[in-house]
Write a protein that holds these residues in place. Sequence first.
Motif, PDB file in Angstrom:
ATOM      1  N   THR A   2       0.838  -1.199   0.000  1.00 13.52           N
ATOM      2  CA  THR A   2       0.000   0.000   0.000  1.00 13.52           C
ATOM      3  C   THR A   2       0.871   1.247   0.000  1.00 13.52           C
ATOM      4  OG1 THR A   2      -0.112   0.023   2.392  1.00 13.52           O
ATOM      5  CG2 THR A   2      -1.867  -1.162   1.243  1.00 13.52           C
ATOM      6  N   ASP A   3       0.317   2.295  -0.551  1.00 14.91           N
ATOM      7  CA  ASP A   3       1.034   3.574  -0.557  1.00 14.91           C
ATOM      8  C   ASP A   3       1.035   4.158   0.844  1.00 14.91           C
ATOM      9  OD1 ASP A   3       1.505   3.471  -3.258  1.00 14.91           O
ATOM     10  OD2 ASP A   3      -0.304   4.600  -3.778  1.00 14.91           O
ATOM     11  N   GLN A   4       2.163   4.660   1.266  1.00 19.61           N
ATOM     12  CA  GLN A   4       2.276   5.330   2.550  1.00 19.61           C
ATOM     13  C   GLN A   4       1.723   6.747   2.413  1.00 19.61           C
ATOM     14  OE1 GLN A   4       3.409   4.139   5.488  1.00 19.61           O
ATOM     15  NE2 GLN A   4       3.614   2.136   4.548  1.00 19.61           N
ATOM     16  N   PRO A   5       0.940   7.223   3.407  1.00 19.92           N
ATOM     17  CA  PRO A   5       0.469   8.607   3.321  1.00 19.92           C
ATOM     18  C   PRO A   5       1.659   9.561   3.399  1.00 19.92           C
ATOM     19  CG  PRO A   5      -0.087   7.654   5.459  1.00 19.92           C
ATOM     20  CD  PRO A   5       0.506   6.550   4.620  1.00 19.92           C
ATOM     21  N   ALA A   6       1.536  10.671   2.696  1.00 17.67           N
ATOM     22  CA  ALA A   6       2.599  11.677   2.707  1.00 17.67           C
ATOM     23  C   ALA A   6       2.747  12.249   4.108  1.00 17.67           C
ATOM     24  CB  ALA A   6       2.271  12.794   1.725  1.00 17.67           C
ATOM     25  N   ALA A   7       3.970  12.470   4.517  1.00 15.36           N
ATOM     26  CA  ALA A   7       4.224  13.058   5.827  1.00 15.36           C
ATOM     27  C   ALA A   7       3.720  14.501   5.847  1.00 15.36           C
ATOM     28  CB  ALA A   7       5.712  13.021   6.136  1.00 15.36           C
ATOM     29  N   LYS A   8       3.101  14.866   6.944  1.00 14.51           N
ATOM     30  CA  LYS A   8       2.632  16.244   7.071  1.00 14.51           C
ATOM     31  C   LYS A   8       3.807  17.157   7.354  1.00 14.51           C
ATOM     32  CE  LYS A   8      -2.129  16.038   8.324  1.00 14.51           C
ATOM     33  NZ  LYS A   8      -3.147  16.736   9.042  1.00 14.51           N
ATOM     34  N   LYS A   9       3.680  18.384   6.894  1.00 18.37           N
ATOM     35  CA  LYS A   9       4.689  19.394   7.207  1.00 18.37           C
ATOM     36  C   LYS A   9       3.994  20.729   7.375  1.00 18.37           C
ATOM     37  CE  LYS A   9       5.855  20.141   2.349  1.00 18.37           C
ATOM     38  NZ  LYS A   9       6.901  20.119   1.345  1.00 18.37           N
ATOM     39  N   ALA A  10       4.633  21.597   8.125  1.00 17.20           N
ATOM     40  CA  ALA A  10       4.104  22.941   8.336  1.00 17.20           C
ATOM     41  C   ALA A  10       4.963  23.914   7.543  1.00 17.20           C
ATOM     42  CB  ALA A  10       4.136  23.303   9.814  1.00 17.20           C
ATOM     43  N   THR A  11       4.300  24.865   6.899  1.00 13.41           N
ATOM     44  CA  THR A  11       5.022  25.863   6.116  1.00 13.41           C
ATOM     45  C   THR A  11       4.485  27.254   6.410  1.00 13.41           C
ATOM     46  OG1 THR A  11       3.517  25.752   4.219  1.00 13.41           O
ATOM     47  CG2 THR A  11       5.413  24.247   4.204  1.00 13.41           C
ATOM     48  N   ILE A  12       5.313  28.235   6.153  1.00 13.39           N
ATOM     49  CA  ILE A  12       4.875  29.631   6.122  1.00 13.39           C
ATOM     50  C   ILE A  12       5.128  30.096   4.696  1.00 13.39           C
ATOM     51  CG2 ILE A  12       5.387  31.981   6.881  1.00 13.39           C
ATOM     52  CD1 ILE A  12       5.784  30.938   9.647  1.00 13.39           C
ATOM     53  N   ASN A  31       0.593  27.034   7.024  1.00  9.10           N
ATOM     54  CA  ASN A  31      -0.115  25.932   6.375  1.00  9.10           C
ATOM     55  C   ASN A  31       0.280  24.580   6.941  1.00  9.10           C
ATOM     56  OD1 ASN A  31      -1.059  27.801   4.107  1.00  9.10           O
ATOM     57  ND2 ASN A  31       1.154  28.007   4.037  1.00  9.10           N
ATOM     58  N   ALA A  32      -0.667  23.667   6.968  1.00  7.41           N
ATOM     59  CA  ALA A  32      -0.417  22.263   7.288  1.00  7.41           C
ATOM     60  C   ALA A  32      -0.564  21.513   5.971  1.00  7.41           C
ATOM     61  CB  ALA A  32      -1.421  21.754   8.308  1.00  7.41           C
ATOM     62  N   MET A  33       0.523  21.007   5.466  1.00  8.37           N
ATOM     63  CA  MET A  33       0.530  20.388   4.144  1.00  8.37           C
ATOM     64  C   MET A  33       0.553  18.863   4.263  1.00  8.37           C
ATOM     65  SD  MET A  33       0.424  23.083   2.318  1.00  8.37           S
ATOM     66  CE  MET A  33       0.676  22.406   0.690  1.00  8.37           C
ATOM     67  N   ASP A  34      -0.324  18.211   3.488  1.00 10.05           N
ATOM     68  CA  ASP A  34      -0.367  16.747   3.434  1.00 10.05           C
ATOM     69  C   ASP A  34       0.542  16.211   2.333  1.00 10.05           C
ATOM     70  OD1 ASP A  34      -2.258  16.520   5.476  1.00 10.05           O
ATOM     71  OD2 ASP A  34      -3.886  16.903   4.083  1.00 10.05           O
ATOM     72  N   GLY A  35       0.818  17.019   1.376  1.00  7.81           N
ATOM     73  CA  GLY A  35       1.662  16.646   0.249  1.00  7.81           C
ATOM     74  C   GLY A  35       2.120  17.921  -0.424  1.00  7.81           C
TER      75      GLY A  35
END
Length: 154
Positions: A2-12, A31-35
């Motif tokens: 199965t595909d692993q979900p993208a790691a979340k990251k925070a950005t400005i 922003n909270a980014m999923d991908g």
Amino acid sequence: MTDQPAAKKATITLDNASRDRQFPAYQLSINAMDGEDSGHGYRLMGPKYLGRSKNLRTVELSQRDADEIRAILDEVFPTEVVVSCADVELDSGENLHDLGVGNYLELDRLTAGMQPGTWRLIAYGDDETARLRRLSDKEIRAARNAEASARMYE
């Protein structure tokens, strides 16, 4: 596999929100980014997104950045405080010691170092102090929905 979900990251992100070269309008968001292209955010400054902004700079936040930002926010907008019961007067004229543990306190102005909002009494100290926690908007909505549901089934 199965595909692993993208790691979340925070950005400005800093965007140029207008094409006016003489009087540019900038937008700053966190922003909270999923991908790469999906996520959600909060506009800190500038006009609403008009569909024609241009990304000028995006910076990914580290854990250290998050800890420092959270420390500053907690200093100015603490989510949990310990106050002297005598410093908080209830609408009834009584002090905070007369409020039961688990009950809510609505503040419409700065009181004893607590910002306006909804606070929940967590515990009393032995030294005539009380520990309170400020509720987030999300927690307030959830509590109101639960209360409305409970009234519906009474």
